[in-house]
Design a protein around this motif. Structure first.
Motif, PDB file in Angstrom:
ATOM      1  N   UNK A 132      13.523   4.077  16.429  1.00 12.95           N
ATOM      2  CA  UNK A 132      14.232   3.241  17.382  1.00 12.95           C
ATOM      3  C   UNK A 132      14.004   3.805  18.780  1.00 12.95           C
ATOM      4  N   UNK A 133      14.243   2.985  19.801  1.00 10.37           N
ATOM      5  CA  UNK A 133      14.161   3.473  21.169  1.00 10.37           C
ATOM      6  C   UNK A 133      15.157   4.616  21.373  1.00 10.37           C
ATOM      7  N   UNK A 134      14.695   5.660  22.028  1.00  2.95           N
ATOM      8  CA  UNK A 134      15.535   6.848  22.202  1.00  2.95           C
ATOM      9  C   UNK A 134      16.846   6.524  22.917  1.00  2.95           C
ATOM     10  N   UNK A 135      16.804   5.601  23.837  1.00  2.00           N
ATOM     11  CA  UNK A 135      18.016   5.268  24.596  1.00  2.00           C
ATOM     12  C   UNK A 135      19.126   4.721  23.699  1.00  2.00           C
ATOM     13  N   UNK A 136      18.754   4.122  22.563  1.00  6.91           N
ATOM     14  CA  UNK A 136      19.752   3.522  21.669  1.00  6.91           C
ATOM     15  C   UNK A 136      20.054   4.383  20.452  1.00  6.91           C
ATOM     16  N   UNK A 137      19.384   5.522  20.311  1.00  9.55           N
ATOM     17  CA  UNK A 137      19.482   6.305  19.080  1.00  9.55           C
ATOM     18  C   UNK A 137      20.874   6.899  18.877  1.00  9.55           C
ATOM     19  N   UNK A 138      21.480   7.421  19.931  1.00 10.57           N
ATOM     20  CA  UNK A 138      22.768   8.089  19.776  1.00 10.57           C
ATOM     21  C   UNK A 138      23.843   7.171  19.245  1.00 10.57           C
ATOM     22  N   UNK A 139      23.967   5.994  19.839  1.00 13.37           N
ATOM     23  CA  UNK A 139      24.983   5.032  19.401  1.00 13.37           C
ATOM     24  C   UNK A 139      24.728   4.584  17.967  1.00 13.37           C
ATOM     25  N   UNK A 140      23.443   4.370  17.634  1.00 10.97           N
ATOM     26  CA  UNK A 140      23.114   3.915  16.291  1.00 10.97           C
ATOM     27  C   UNK A 140      23.418   4.982  15.241  1.00 10.97           C
ATOM     28  N   UNK A 141      23.207   6.247  15.567  1.00  9.44           N
ATOM     29  CA  UNK A 141      23.527   7.312  14.621  1.00  9.44           C
ATOM     30  C   UNK A 141      25.019   7.312  14.291  1.00  9.44           C
ATOM     31  N   UNK A 142      25.846   7.162  15.305  1.00  7.44           N
ATOM     32  CA  UNK A 142      27.287   7.120  15.075  1.00  7.44           C
ATOM     33  C   UNK A 142      27.675   5.926  14.211  1.00  7.44           C
ATOM     34  N   UNK A 143      27.088   4.775  14.506  1.00 14.35           N
ATOM     35  CA  UNK A 143      27.398   3.572  13.728  1.00 14.35           C
ATOM     36  C   UNK A 143      26.926   3.719  12.283  1.00 14.35           C
ATOM     37  N   UNK A 144      25.784   4.382  12.080  1.00 10.25           N
ATOM     38  CA  UNK A 144      25.269   4.568  10.722  1.00 10.25           C
ATOM     39  C   UNK A 144      26.180   5.484   9.917  1.00 10.25           C
ATOM     40  N   UNK A 145      26.721   6.521  10.538  1.00  9.46           N
ATOM     41  CA  UNK A 145      27.663   7.405   9.852  1.00  9.46           C
ATOM     42  C   UNK A 145      28.933   6.640   9.490  1.00  9.46           C
ATOM     43  N   UNK A 146      29.405   5.827  10.397  1.00  6.55           N
ATOM     44  CA  UNK A 146      30.584   5.002  10.108  1.00  6.55           C
ATOM     45  C   UNK A 146      30.324   4.007   8.984  1.00  6.55           C
ATOM     46  N   UNK A 147      29.052   3.548   8.877  1.00  3.42           N
ATOM     47  CA  UNK A 147      28.721   2.569   7.841  1.00  3.42           C
ATOM     48  C   UNK A 147      28.582   3.196   6.463  1.00  3.42           C
ATOM     49  N   UNK A 148      28.421   4.514   6.380  1.00  9.95           N
ATOM     50  CA  UNK A 148      28.324   5.134   5.058  1.00  9.95           C
ATOM     51  C   UNK A 148      27.379   6.305   4.953  1.00  9.95           C
ATOM     52  N   UNK A 149      26.565   6.583   5.989  1.00 11.68           N
ATOM     53  CA  UNK A 149      25.681   7.749   5.951  1.00 11.68           C
ATOM     54  C   UNK A 149      26.516   9.020   6.009  1.00 11.68           C
ATOM     55  N   UNK A 150      26.193   9.994   5.177  1.00 15.47           N
ATOM     56  CA  UNK A 150      26.944  11.251   5.146  1.00 15.47           C
ATOM     57  C   UNK A 150      26.148  12.421   5.702  1.00 15.47           C
TER      58      UNK A 150
END
Length: 246
Positions: A132-150
């Motif tokens: 993903x574009x680096x500018x959007x990576x941080x927010x997406x990582x947080x959302x992925x953890x909230x979605x179920x990534x451990x």
């Protein structure tokens, strides 16, 4: 009669000797031909130049993990599948690139007491990778953890493919110029002049593979903070060997 025979033999010997001398003289002239002599005296210098081009990284490669533990294999596998599906659905909605999932693996958990092995439960894991574009990576990582990534197993950074291709060409130009400069320095020190380039060998213009950087604390929940992701530079290296006459 014998006198005439001896005179004829002497004449034949003189003719043979004259022909032999002429042949040797002709061969000598051929060997002294300037073009042949120049070819034999041809001298070459071989130099290898190196070029490096640095470009900013704009893409982030991420590796996420889903890990679930429980008492029964069925329950653990179902929960891992549910979490993995939620994470993948989120990533698709964000239109990430190169989305891949490894598939769920199930492993038993044992405990050892009094030299006896006892089954206590199961662990199910799945790994998802994407870019993903680096500018959007941080927010997406947080959302992925909230979605179920451990787990956040690691991130790496790379430039866009078009930028890498342009950097390869520039690195090759720099490598060629470096080789020519080296040759000029050597020949100048010897009071010689650079001649034609007799051979060119491109040894490569490559971008090193992405190196994953581990994140120390992969939070089980990320609602309270954001995960900073900062890129850097990617170096493209090239090497060119020139064979130069002088």
């Amino acid at each position: 009669m014998n006198s005439n025979l001896r005179r004829g033999t002497r004449n034949n010997f003189r003719s043979l000797l004259t022909a032999l001398c002429l042949t040797l003289t002709f061969v000598s002239f051929v060997r002294l031909d300037p073009a042949v002599a120049q070819e034999q005296r041809l001298r070459t210098l071989t130099v290898t130049g190196r070029g490096v081009e640095a470009i900013p990284t704009t893409k982030t490669q991420v590796r996420l993990g889903v890990e679930v533990q429980g008492k029964t294999a069925t329950a653990v596998q179902q929960e891992a599948a549910r979490r993995s599906s939620a994470v993948v659905e989120l990533l698709r909605s964000r239109q990430v690139e190169k989305l891949e999932t490894a598939g769920i693996t199930l492993n038993p958990i044992y405990s050892y007491e009094n030299n006896q092995q006892r089954l206590t439960g199961y662990t199910a894991t799945n790994t998802v990778s994407f870019r993903i574009n680096t500018a959007s990576a941080g927010t997406l990582l947080d959302d992925a953890v909230n979605a179920g990534a451990t787990r956040i197993d690691g991130v790496s950074f790379a430039a866009a493919e078009s930028a890498i291709e342009q950097a390869r060409k520039q690195a090759l130009r720099k490598a060629t110029q470096d080789a020519q400069a080296q040759a000029d320095a050597v020949l100048s020190a010897l009071n010689l002049k650079r001649g034609d380039i007799l051979g060119i060998q491109v040894n490569g213009a490559i971008a090193p593979p992405p190196m994953y950087r581990q994140l120390a604390n992969a939070r089980a929940a990320a609602a309270d903070a954001t995960t900073p992701v900062v890129g850097g530079e990617q170096q493209i290296e090239a090497s060119v060997t020139l064979q130069i006459g002088y």
